[in-house]
Enzyme design. Structure first.
Site, PDB file in Angstrom:
ATOM      1  N   LYS A  38       0.836  -1.208   0.000  1.00  0.00           N
ATOM      2  CA  LYS A  38       0.000   0.000   0.000  1.00  0.00           C
ATOM      3  C   LYS A  38       0.867   1.254   0.000  1.00  0.00           C
ATOM      4  O   LYS A  38       0.598   2.216  -0.731  1.00  0.00           O
ATOM      5  CB  LYS A  38      -0.926  -0.019   1.223  1.00  0.00           C
ATOM      6  CG  LYS A  38      -2.060   0.982   1.150  1.00  0.00           C
ATOM      7  CD  LYS A  38      -2.897   0.972   2.413  1.00  0.00           C
ATOM      8  CE  LYS A  38      -3.630  -0.330   2.611  1.00  0.00           C
ATOM      9  NZ  LYS A  38      -4.521  -0.262   3.810  1.00  0.00           N
ATOM     10  N   THR A 130     -14.450   5.397  13.620  1.00  0.00           N
ATOM     11  CA  THR A 130     -15.743   5.281  14.295  1.00  0.00           C
ATOM     12  C   THR A 130     -15.641   4.202  15.358  1.00  0.00           C
ATOM     13  O   THR A 130     -15.422   3.026  15.047  1.00  0.00           O
ATOM     14  CB  THR A 130     -16.844   4.928  13.279  1.00  0.00           C
ATOM     15  OG1 THR A 130     -16.844   5.908  12.245  1.00  0.00           O
ATOM     16  CG2 THR A 130     -18.209   4.888  13.944  1.00  0.00           C
ATOM     17  N   ARG A 163     -18.554  10.731   2.631  1.00  0.00           N
ATOM     18  CA  ARG A 163     -19.455   9.961   1.780  1.00  0.00           C
ATOM     19  C   ARG A 163     -18.624   9.419   0.634  1.00  0.00           C
ATOM     20  O   ARG A 163     -17.945  10.185  -0.054  1.00  0.00           O
ATOM     21  CB  ARG A 163     -20.577  10.841   1.231  1.00  0.00           C
ATOM     22  CG  ARG A 163     -21.467  11.484   2.278  1.00  0.00           C
ATOM     23  CD  ARG A 163     -22.319  12.584   1.639  1.00  0.00           C
ATOM     24  NE  ARG A 163     -21.487  13.667   1.122  1.00  0.00           N
ATOM     25  CZ  ARG A 163     -21.896  14.569   0.240  1.00  0.00           C
ATOM     26  NH1 ARG A 163     -23.131  14.511  -0.254  1.00  0.00           N
ATOM     27  NH2 ARG A 163     -21.088  15.530  -0.174  1.00  0.00           N
ATOM     28  N   PHE A 261     -32.497  10.832   0.951  1.00  0.00           N
ATOM     29  CA  PHE A 261     -32.533   9.467   1.487  1.00  0.00           C
ATOM     30  C   PHE A 261     -33.952   8.896   1.538  1.00  0.00           C
ATOM     31  O   PHE A 261     -34.247   8.035   2.355  1.00  0.00           O
ATOM     32  CB  PHE A 261     -31.870   9.396   2.879  1.00  0.00           C
ATOM     33  CG  PHE A 261     -30.389   9.587   2.826  1.00  0.00           C
ATOM     34  CD1 PHE A 261     -29.538   8.503   2.674  1.00  0.00           C
ATOM     35  CD2 PHE A 261     -29.826  10.847   2.907  1.00  0.00           C
ATOM     36  CE1 PHE A 261     -28.175   8.677   2.604  1.00  0.00           C
ATOM     37  CE2 PHE A 261     -28.456  11.033   2.834  1.00  0.00           C
ATOM     38  CZ  PHE A 261     -27.617   9.944   2.685  1.00  0.00           C
ATOM     39  N   LEU A 262     -34.817   9.370   0.645  1.00  0.00           N
ATOM     40  CA  LEU A 262     -36.171   8.831   0.577  1.00  0.00           C
ATOM     41  C   LEU A 262     -36.423   8.123  -0.757  1.00  0.00           C
ATOM     42  O   LEU A 262     -37.541   8.085  -1.236  1.00  0.00           O
ATOM     43  CB  LEU A 262     -37.210   9.941   0.771  1.00  0.00           C
ATOM     44  CG  LEU A 262     -37.415  10.446   2.197  1.00  0.00           C
ATOM     45  CD1 LEU A 262     -38.520  11.501   2.241  1.00  0.00           C
ATOM     46  CD2 LEU A 262     -37.739   9.306   3.164  1.00  0.00           C
ATOM     47  N   CYS A 272     -19.816   0.943   6.212  1.00  0.00           N
ATOM     48  CA  CYS A 272     -20.087   1.806   7.365  1.00  0.00           C
ATOM     49  C   CYS A 272     -21.468   1.599   7.973  1.00  0.00           C
ATOM     50  O   CYS A 272     -21.572   1.129   9.108  1.00  0.00           O
ATOM     51  CB  CYS A 272     -19.899   3.277   6.976  1.00  0.00           C
ATOM     52  SG  CYS A 272     -18.196   3.721   6.660  1.00  0.00           S
ATOM     53  N   LYS A 275     -22.499  -2.009   9.648  1.00  0.00           N
ATOM     54  CA  LYS A 275     -21.702  -2.408  10.824  1.00  0.00           C
ATOM     55  C   LYS A 275     -21.771  -1.358  11.933  1.00  0.00           C
ATOM     56  O   LYS A 275     -21.707  -1.695  13.119  1.00  0.00           O
ATOM     57  CB  LYS A 275     -20.265  -2.723  10.428  1.00  0.00           C
ATOM     58  CG  LYS A 275     -19.440  -1.585   9.861  1.00  0.00           C
ATOM     59  CD  LYS A 275     -18.512  -0.959  10.885  1.00  0.00           C
ATOM     60  CE  LYS A 275     -17.596   0.077  10.262  1.00  0.00           C
ATOM     61  NZ  LYS A 275     -16.839   0.844  11.292  1.00  0.00           N
TER      62      LYS A 275
END
Length: 448
Positions: A38, A130, A163, A261-262, A272, A275
């Protein structure tokens, strides 16, 4: 005073983006990872994932690339990173534990401890991963215990809100910056790091550790709830003959609800949301507050149910018979557009279920093909949407790429065995497809 030098520990999706963005903001940055391949790739200005604009930003700043600013380097050496940085951002993964809902903190713990053992001067360590509420307080004590500089090393928590598909924009122009601090140094240094976005008007929320840890999981839980709510309404529309797209439009005009989001479909996936809400439930249980989040169990259940419902819709489109001997085209493999991330992808889950039931499934995705092949090597993969659809008895649209919205239904109809399309994302124009002779169906919408 000398300008701050930053390190980024962990150079995956979050870390690589953060490192490049911090260099763009004018800082000298050193990225560290434990995977040599990496580091070698990033040092060439290349990224191991698809994210719009990220590779260009890397090449603009990675040292050794002609014309770059040289502000960004990468290393495998913990001692070098510890000596270099005034502020160390920890950006490692927190996956779901195998066989459990809880978050696996082993990568964060290992990164924090490996770094702390080399910290010999005052500095700030900043967690961006997170994590379950309560982690920062435990880690702060552990860092002081292990670091040669002792309590001259301070911890802060600065959750990320990236995002996929918009990560570079979200880092350089965030809609908010949240910092959880235990002392004055953390806030002061992070104000300096984020002086650019703050000067451009990005709001800063300064809080304690627990609140900062809860912000990301709370935000993800709310988004998951909104997505599963409209998907539940789609189930009711199916039963009652309503149109979930018109329903979403109508309730979205209410500014208390909003239209984002509808869009009903086969649900959310990725690395994300699924989990994070499960880890949130698990942590609430450990704290004795499990009753507060029991609704998230139903949110998760609605979401997972959508995948099975799409499989059944495909079976119905084939006359209710077995998938054996049928050819199914799946448009989409990534869990969302503008990404090659196939982790917990609803599209691949549906494709895999149909394949296991005997269907010959051919998949096409603009960016996610290589990752999909590694995860589901037994599926067939095509080089284009047209090749995926060739000879298909039914076409499933499962990831809302712009390329798929712009497809010519007549061109596809010329190569398909049957003109039947199931829109798992409610993103195609029914009138256009029906005018080209296709039978169009979508979850929660009238058939005609």
């Amino acid at each position: 005073m000398a300008p701050l030098k930053l390190t980024v520990i962990g150079t995956g999706y979050l870390g690589a983006t953060h490192a490049a963005a911090m260099a763009e903001l004018g800082f000298e940055v050193l990225g560290l990872d434990v995977v040599p391949e990496k580091i070698e790739l990033l040092s060439q200005g290349r990224v191991p994932m698809y994210e719009p604009g990220l590779e260009e930003l890397l090449r603009k700043h990675v040292a050794g690339i002609e014309g770059s600013t040289g502000r960004l380097r990468f290393t495998l050496d913990w001692a070098e990173a510890a000596e270099f940085g005034d502020v160390h951002f920890v950006c490692v993964n927190t996956p779901q534990k195998r066989g459990e809902y809880a978050c696996d903190m082993s990568y964060v713990d290992s990164a924090m401890e490996s770094l702390a053992r080399h910290l010999r001067r005052p500095c700030l360590v900043v967690g961006k991963s997170t994590v379950p509420v309560g982690s920062a307080e435990r880690l702060a004590a552990r860092i002081v215990e292990l670091a040669p500089a002792g309590d001259a090393v301070e911890l802060a928590w600065n959750p990320e809100f990236l995002r996929e598909g918009f990560a570079v924009q979200d880092t350089l122009h965030p809609d908010r910056i949240v910092v959880g601090v235990a002392g004055p140094t953390g806030e002061k240094l992070l104000r300096e790091v984020y002086a650019g976005p703050l000067g451009a008007g990005t709001p800063l929320v300064v809080t304690d550790f627990p609140t900062a840890e809860l912000v990301k999981t709370s935000a993800n839980s709310f988004l998951a709830t909104k997505i599963s709510f409209i998907n539940a309404m789609a189930e009711v529309c199916e039963a009652g003959g309503g149109d979930v797209v018109r329903l979403a439009e109508a309730i979205g005009y209410d500014e208390r609800i909003g239209s984002k989001f509808l869009r009903a479909g086969i649900g959310f996936g990725g690395g994300c949301l699924p989990k994070d809400i499960r880890a949130f439930m698990a942590r609430a249980g450990e704290l004795g507050a499990d009753q507060a989040l029991t609704f998230l169990r139903e949110i998760d259940s609605i979401n997972m149910r959508r995948r099975g419902q799409m499989v059944e819709m495909a079976r119905e489109a084939l006359g209710g018979r077995s998938f054996l001997g049928t050819r199914v085209a799946v448009l989409g493999a990534a869990f969302k557009p503008d990404s090659d991330d196939v982790r917990d992808s609803p599209a691949l889950n549906v494709a895999g279920q149909i394949h296991l039931q005997g269907g010959q499934v051919t998949v096409y995705d603009p960016k996610g093909m290589d990752n999909a092949r590694r995860l589901f090597p037994t599926l067939v993969y095509a080089d284009s949407a047209v090749e995926a659809v060739r000879g298909a008895d039914v076409v499933l649209h499962l990831t809302e790429w712009r390329e798929f919205r712009e497809l010519d239904p007549a061109e596809l109809g010329a190569v398909a065995a049957r003109r039947v399309v199931l829109d798992g994302r409610n993103a195609l124009d029914p009138a256009v497809w029906r005018a080209a002779g296709w039978t169009y169906r979508a979850m929660g919408r009238p058939t005609a």
